[in-house]
Structure formats: structure tokens, C-alpha cells
Design a protein around this motif. Structure first.
Motif, mmCIF file in Angstrom:
data_model
loop_
_atom_site.group_PDB
_atom_site.id
_atom_site.type_symbol
_atom_site.label_atom_id
_atom_site.label_comp_id
_atom_site.label_asym_id
_atom_site.label_seq_id
_atom_site.Cartn_x
_atom_site.Cartn_y
_atom_site.Cartn_z
ATOM 1 N N MET A 1 -4.289 47.092 -55.406
ATOM 2 C CA MET A 1 -3.940 47.328 -54.007
ATOM 3 C C MET A 1 -2.795 48.314 -53.834
ATOM 4 O O MET A 1 -2.450 48.674 -52.699
ATOM 5 C CB MET A 1 -3.557 45.999 -53.330
ATOM 6 C CG MET A 1 -4.733 45.071 -53.089
ATOM 7 S SD MET A 1 -4.226 43.652 -52.081
ATOM 8 C CE MET A 1 -5.818 42.884 -51.750
ATOM 9 N N SER A 2 -2.205 48.763 -54.931
ATOM 10 C CA SER A 2 -1.030 49.622 -54.823
ATOM 11 C C SER A 2 -1.333 50.949 -54.123
ATOM 12 O O SER A 2 -0.440 51.548 -53.512
ATOM 13 C CB SER A 2 -0.447 49.902 -56.215
ATOM 14 O OG SER A 2 -1.393 50.600 -57.027
ATOM 15 N N ALA A 3 -2.592 51.394 -54.220
ATOM 16 C CA ALA A 3 -2.960 52.666 -53.589
ATOM 17 C C ALA A 3 -3.470 52.492 -52.157
ATOM 18 O O ALA A 3 -3.750 53.484 -51.479
ATOM 19 C CB ALA A 3 -4.015 53.383 -54.424
ATOM 20 N N TRP A 4 -3.587 51.246 -51.705
ATOM 21 C CA TRP A 4 -4.094 50.998 -50.356
ATOM 22 C C TRP A 4 -2.995 51.290 -49.331
ATOM 23 O O TRP A 4 -1.854 50.870 -49.497
ATOM 24 C CB TRP A 4 -4.548 49.552 -50.221
ATOM 25 C CG TRP A 4 -5.735 49.185 -51.074
ATOM 26 C CD1 TRP A 4 -6.233 49.869 -52.146
ATOM 27 C CD2 TRP A 4 -6.541 48.018 -50.949
ATOM 28 N NE1 TRP A 4 -7.302 49.214 -52.683
ATOM 29 C CE2 TRP A 4 -7.515 48.073 -51.968
ATOM 30 C CE3 TRP A 4 -6.547 46.938 -50.080
ATOM 31 C CZ2 TRP A 4 -8.483 47.082 -52.143
ATOM 32 C CZ3 TRP A 4 -7.507 45.943 -50.242
ATOM 33 C CH2 TRP A 4 -8.472 46.015 -51.262
ATOM 34 N N ARG A 5 -3.361 52.007 -48.264
ATOM 35 C CA ARG A 5 -2.402 52.358 -47.227
ATOM 36 C C ARG A 5 -2.935 51.959 -45.859
ATOM 37 O O ARG A 5 -4.121 52.174 -45.571
ATOM 38 C CB ARG A 5 -2.143 53.873 -47.241
ATOM 39 C CG ARG A 5 -1.509 54.386 -48.531
ATOM 40 C CD ARG A 5 -0.058 53.935 -48.658
ATOM 41 N NE ARG A 5 0.554 54.447 -49.886
ATOM 42 C CZ ARG A 5 0.578 53.805 -51.044
ATOM 43 N NH1 ARG A 5 0.008 52.608 -51.132
ATOM 44 N NH2 ARG A 5 1.161 54.317 -52.108
ATOM 45 N N VAL B 1 -11.017 51.385 -47.321
ATOM 46 C CA VAL B 1 -11.311 51.018 -48.707
ATOM 47 C C VAL B 1 -12.642 50.288 -48.735
ATOM 48 O O VAL B 1 -13.121 49.786 -47.709
ATOM 49 C CB VAL B 1 -10.210 50.116 -49.319
ATOM 50 C CG1 VAL B 1 -8.874 50.823 -49.345
ATOM 51 C CG2 VAL B 1 -10.107 48.779 -48.570
ATOM 52 N N ASP B 2 -13.241 50.231 -49.911
ATOM 53 C CA ASP B 2 -14.440 49.417 -50.117
ATOM 54 C C ASP B 2 -13.999 48.172 -50.869
ATOM 55 O O ASP B 2 -13.620 48.249 -52.046
ATOM 56 C CB ASP B 2 -15.483 50.200 -50.912
ATOM 57 C CG ASP B 2 -16.736 49.370 -51.221
ATOM 58 O OD1 ASP B 2 -16.797 48.197 -50.799
ATOM 59 O OD2 ASP B 2 -17.639 49.897 -51.894
ATOM 60 N N LEU B 3 -14.017 47.037 -50.206
ATOM 61 C CA LEU B 3 -13.530 45.810 -50.826
ATOM 62 C C LEU B 3 -14.268 45.501 -52.121
ATOM 63 O O LEU B 3 -13.677 45.004 -53.081
ATOM 64 C CB LEU B 3 -13.687 44.630 -49.858
ATOM 65 C CG LEU B 3 -13.148 43.323 -50.456
ATOM 66 C CD1 LEU B 3 -11.706 43.108 -50.053
ATOM 67 C CD2 LEU B 3 -14.003 42.140 -50.089
ATOM 68 N N VAL B 4 -15.569 45.809 -52.179
ATOM 69 C CA VAL B 4 -16.349 45.497 -53.378
ATOM 70 C C VAL B 4 -15.922 46.400 -54.532
ATOM 71 O O VAL B 4 -15.521 45.927 -55.604
ATOM 72 C CB VAL B 4 -17.861 45.648 -53.098
ATOM 73 C CG1 VAL B 4 -18.665 45.455 -54.383
ATOM 74 C CG2 VAL B 4 -18.305 44.622 -52.051
ATOM 75 N N GLU C 1 -8.601 33.061 -54.830
ATOM 76 C CA GLU C 1 -7.420 32.641 -54.063
ATOM 77 C C GLU C 1 -6.355 33.729 -54.035
ATOM 78 O O GLU C 1 -5.825 34.083 -52.972
ATOM 79 C CB GLU C 1 -6.834 31.375 -54.683
ATOM 80 C CG GLU C 1 -5.528 30.930 -54.053
ATOM 81 C CD GLU C 1 -4.651 30.121 -54.986
ATOM 82 O OE1 GLU C 1 -3.425 30.175 -54.811
ATOM 83 O OE2 GLU C 1 -5.203 29.453 -55.906
ATOM 84 N N ILE C 2 -6.046 34.306 -55.195
ATOM 85 C CA ILE C 2 -5.002 35.325 -55.278
ATOM 86 C C ILE C 2 -5.420 36.579 -54.526
ATOM 87 O O ILE C 2 -4.611 37.204 -53.813
ATOM 88 C CB ILE C 2 -4.676 35.627 -56.753
ATOM 89 C CG1 ILE C 2 -4.016 34.398 -57.397
ATOM 90 C CG2 ILE C 2 -3.784 36.851 -56.879
ATOM 91 C CD1 ILE C 2 -3.822 34.509 -58.901
ATOM 92 N N ALA C 3 -6.674 36.964 -54.638
ATOM 93 C CA ALA C 3 -7.164 38.158 -53.935
ATOM 94 C C ALA C 3 -7.112 37.966 -52.425
ATOM 95 O O ALA C 3 -6.659 38.863 -51.689
ATOM 96 C CB ALA C 3 -8.584 38.478 -54.386
ATOM 97 N N LEU C 4 -7.581 36.815 -51.929
ATOM 98 C CA LEU C 4 -7.574 36.567 -50.487
ATOM 99 C C LEU C 4 -6.155 36.476 -49.939
ATOM 100 O O LEU C 4 -5.855 36.992 -48.854
ATOM 101 C CB LEU C 4 -8.345 35.281 -50.174
ATOM 102 C CG LEU C 4 -9.860 35.331 -50.361
ATOM 103 C CD1 LEU C 4 -10.471 33.956 -50.138
ATOM 104 C CD2 LEU C 4 -10.490 36.350 -49.416
ATOM 105 N N ARG C 5 -5.270 35.826 -50.696
ATOM 106 C CA ARG C 5 -3.885 35.704 -50.244
ATOM 107 C C ARG C 5 -3.243 37.087 -50.116
ATOM 108 O O ARG C 5 -2.547 37.384 -49.138
ATOM 109 C CB ARG C 5 -3.082 34.826 -51.203
ATOM 110 C CG ARG C 5 -1.670 34.507 -50.727
ATOM 111 C CD ARG C 5 -0.887 33.796 -51.818
ATOM 112 N NE ARG C 5 -1.506 32.531 -52.171
ATOM 113 C CZ ARG C 5 -1.225 31.374 -51.599
ATOM 114 N NH1 ARG C 5 -0.338 31.327 -50.606
ATOM 115 N NH2 ARG C 5 -1.811 30.257 -51.996
ATOM 116 N N ALA C 6 -3.482 37.953 -51.099
ATOM 117 C CA ALA C 6 -2.912 39.301 -51.049
ATOM 118 C C ALA C 6 -3.467 40.084 -49.867
ATOM 119 O O ALA C 6 -2.733 40.810 -49.184
ATOM 120 C CB ALA C 6 -3.205 40.036 -52.357
ATOM 121 N N LEU C 7 -4.756 39.931 -49.604
ATOM 122 C CA LEU C 7 -5.374 40.675 -48.507
ATOM 123 C C LEU C 7 -4.802 40.259 -47.158
ATOM 124 O O LEU C 7 -4.426 41.112 -46.336
ATOM 125 C CB LEU C 7 -6.892 40.466 -48.519
ATOM 126 C CG LEU C 7 -7.683 41.241 -47.466
ATOM 127 C CD1 LEU C 7 -7.605 42.736 -47.752
ATOM 128 C CD2 LEU C 7 -9.135 40.763 -47.447
#
Length: 395
Positions: A125-129, A134-137, A355-361
Motif C-alpha cells: 500500500m505504500s504506493a497508493w495515493r 488501484v486494482d484491489l485484486v 483481517e490485516i488487509a481489511l484493517r489497513a484498507l
């Protein structure tokens, strides 16, 4: 009970949305004889929750694929590591494989992996702005579990994207030759990695797996088979769990907002998300070794039996108003990870990654929205798993 004239699980409408098909079949009878493919072959499809749970534990339903196909004509050419794995065996062979596999996914081992999984999510996710698409998949749901399971197995970073592509081909429901070719590419590549680890002293994850397999009584071919299963099953369904969960939340904005306000609810929400849109639509192959009766239906010996967790999880007899996503529902009895001795040993890892992915999102991008209309996402053309080909999001 009337038998459908065509295979209901190969209809294009099924790949887009299997639940109307499952509902129609279950209303007719929760256990039905259905045509499969061509050549007049049939199988028994189980769509009811109680019936599926019963079938998962019936020892008369074998997973020994080689036993079923022995002596039957076939034009398939799957690599032995793919077609003779833990998911295609019964005890005692299954017991030996599972004993080794389970050690990789203990609660303590998964807890140790949490910081690594968090770092992988952070890096992805570091490059997400904000304001970008983005394509989540492609940008999260695929690389996260691929990276984690490859790290767990000690697969070199340079091999990971290639192996993920071959795994994707392995689940192609429309091209048997493509599936067979992918199985050989995966099997041959892992054979090379395992042979190298066996011949070269070391303390890496793959060396540890080889030692565990030897201690558990697995021969070299069985070691490759277990590694292939962990690689493929260890990321494919987790990818779909993440993608399906995010899409379900986008389609239920009030529920999504609830998780944004309180991300601590996410671990408890996973069972309902798994129930609502299971990453496993139809469980792996089983066949009847004896005549049996399930849900009031007689199944003769010698027939394939397809258990559909995706259908069972939407059975109104088990879950009232099953097509509604309800985080307050007790969904702990869902069958997305299977049931009985073949229940997925990697379930704790899959849940932790999701869980970790959803929490970060939800914490980093609380205003995320779909880049396309909610009905627009396209789905993989496979009856075994249910997963998105892409999910474009605006951050």
C-alpha cells in the motif's frame, strides 16, 4: 427430484452469480443428480447446509481421486504432485500429510507471522495515493497471500510471480490443456526446489519443510505434492476471500461504514463475510465407495459427489434471510473452510491475512469507493472457487 438437462455449474450465469442457481437447485432438493461436462457423466450435488455438513464427515465419500479414475479412460495429463496430494487422499496417507501441514499453521506460528504480514501489506500500500485508482485484486489480494505462502515455503522471490500465474491457470474451468500444462510447470519447478533443498544443507523454510516431511514419513514425491498443495491452496482462496469481502462491503455501505468506525469488529466480521460469499464455491472431488443416503436421497456407489459450501452457506434453513450481509449474525457454522478431517488447515493464516488487509484498507482509505458500478466486476470462470478477476477502486 428431476435431473437438470445440462450441467448447471458451467452456465455463464453461474460464474457471474452462482446463488440463484444454487437456490433453484436446493429448493428442488438439497441433494440432486446433475450432469457434469460431456459424455453423459453425472454427479450428485449437495446444496443444503445440514446435508453438506453430514457429507463432509461420511467415510463412505472418498477423496482418493486415483482410486476413482483407475481403469477409466481419460485424456487428462496432470502432474502427479497436483493430482495425488493431501486433498486427493484418504487416511492413512491423508493423516501423514495433514500432520506435517498442520504444524505450519498453528496459532503460535500464525501469531509469529503477523508482523511479517503487516509489513507486506504496508509495502503493497505504500504506493497508493488518495485520489488515484488501484486494482484491489492485482495490487493487494493476489500479491499478499502469494508473498506470505512463498515466504513460508522458502520460494525465492524471483519465482513468485511466475508460480502465481501458473496457479491462476490451474483453476481455469474452460481449458483442460491449460490446466494440465500449469500442473506440470508447478510440479516440475517445485520438484527442482525440493531436490535442491534436500541436496544442500541449510536452515531455510524449505529445508525445514523437507526435514518435517522426512520425519513425518513422507517420501520425496509426497514432499513435492505437499509443497504444491500449500502453494496453490495457500494463496488462491485467500485472494478470493479478500476480494469478495471488499466487494461485499462496498455493496453494503452501512456495514462498511460500521467497520470504518470500529476496525476492531473486523476479526468477528470475517465469519459472516466468509459465509456471505465463500471463496470456495464447490469443494474438491469426492466419490461414493458404497451406496449411501444423504438428505433422503440414495447415492449409488461409484459416483462423484460435489459438496457446495457456497450453496450451503446460503441455506435459509441454517441462516434466515441468507442473502443479507449481517455482521450481528452467528455465522460460525459456515462451511467455507470445509468440515471434518479435511477442514482447511490454513484457515488461521487466511483469516489473519484478510483481517490485516481489511484493517489497513478501512483505516488508511476510509472513503474508498468502486471505480466501476457495483454490478460491473467480472468473476473467474471456475466452479471450484469464486473470485474476482479485478476490482478497481478509487482511493
Amino acid at each position: 427430484m428431476s435431473t437438470p438437462r445440462q450441467d448447471p455449474l458451467r452456465d455463464p450465469r453461474f460464474f457471474a452469480d452462482p446463488y440463484p442457481t444454487y437456490e433453484r437447485l436446493r429448493e428442488g432438493c438439497p441433494v440432486q443428480r446433475v450432469p457434469t461436462g460431456s459424455g453423459g457423466r453425472h454427479a450428485y450435488l449437495i446444496t443444503g447446509h445440514a446435508e453438506a455438513r453430514e457429507a463432509f464427515t461420511d467415510p463412505r465419500l472418498s477423496k482418493d481421486t486415483a482410486r476413482f479414475f483407475a481403469g477409466r479412460p481419460s485424456n487428462r495429463d496432470l502432474h502427479p504432485a497436483i493430482c495425488r496430494n493431501m486433498l486427493a487422499s484418504d487416511p492413512p496417507a491423508h493423516t501423514r500429510h495433514r500432520r506435517v501441514a498442520t504444524r505450519l499453521f498453528t496459532t503460535g506460528r500464525v501469531r509469529e507471522l503477523r508482523p511479517y504480514i503487516t509489513r507486506v501489506v504496508d509495502d503493497l500500500m505504500s504506493a497508493w495515493r488518495p485520489g488515484t485508482e488501484v486494482d484491489l485484486v492485482a495490487d493487494l489480494a493476489v500479491p499478499l497471500p502469494v508473498t506470505v505462502v512463498c515466504e513460508l515455503l522458502g520460494v525465492p522471490e524471483s519465482d513468485r510471480a511466475t508460480l502465481a500465474g501458473w496457479s491462476h491457470d490451474l483453476f481455469d474451468a474452460t481449458d483442460d490443456s491449460r490446466i494440465d500444462a500449469a500442473s506440470h510447470r508447478i510440479g516440475d519447478h517445485l520438484t527442482h526446489l525440493v531436490d535442491t533443498a534436500r541436496a544442500t544443507p541449510g536452515e531455510g523454510p524449505l529445508h525445514a519443510l523437507v526435514r518435517d516431511c522426512e520425519a513425518g514419513g513422507l517420501d520425496p514425491d509426497e514432499t513435492v505434492s505437499l509443497a504444491a498443495l500449500l502453494l496453490v491452496a495457500g494463496h488462491e482462496t485467500t485472494t478470493h476471500l479478500i476480494g469478495n469481502s471488499v466487494l461485499a462491503l462496498l455493496r453494503h455501505p452501512e456495514t462498511f461504514q460500521r467497520l470504518r468506525r470500529d476496525p476492531h469488529l473486523i476479526p468477528g466480521a470475517l465469519d459472516e463475510l466468509l459465509r456471505y460469499d465463500s471463496p470456495v464455491s464447490v469443494a474438491t472431488f469426492r466419490h461414493s465407495t458404497q451406496a449411501l443416503r444423504v438428505g433422503g436421497v440414495d447415492i449409488p456407489a461409484g459416483f462423484p459427489v460435489l459438496i457446495a459450501p457456497g450453496a450451503a452457506n446460503r441455506d435459509p434453513a441454517a441462516y434466515p434471510d441468507p442473502h443479507r450481509l449481517d455482521l450481528d449474525r452467528d455465522a460460525g457454522g459456515h462451511l467455507s473452510f470445509g468440515h471434518g478431517i479435511h477442514r482447511c488447515p490454513g484457515a488461521p493464516l487466511a483469516r489473519t491475512e484478510a483481517e490485516i488487509a481489511l484493517r489497513a484498507l478501512v483505516t488508511r482509505f476510509p472513503d474508498v469507493r468502486p471505480a466501476l458500478p457495483a454490478h460491473a466486476p467480472t468473476w473467474r470462470r471456475t466452479r471450484l472457487t469464486r473470485g474476482l478477476t479485478a476490482l478497481p477502486l478509487v482511493l
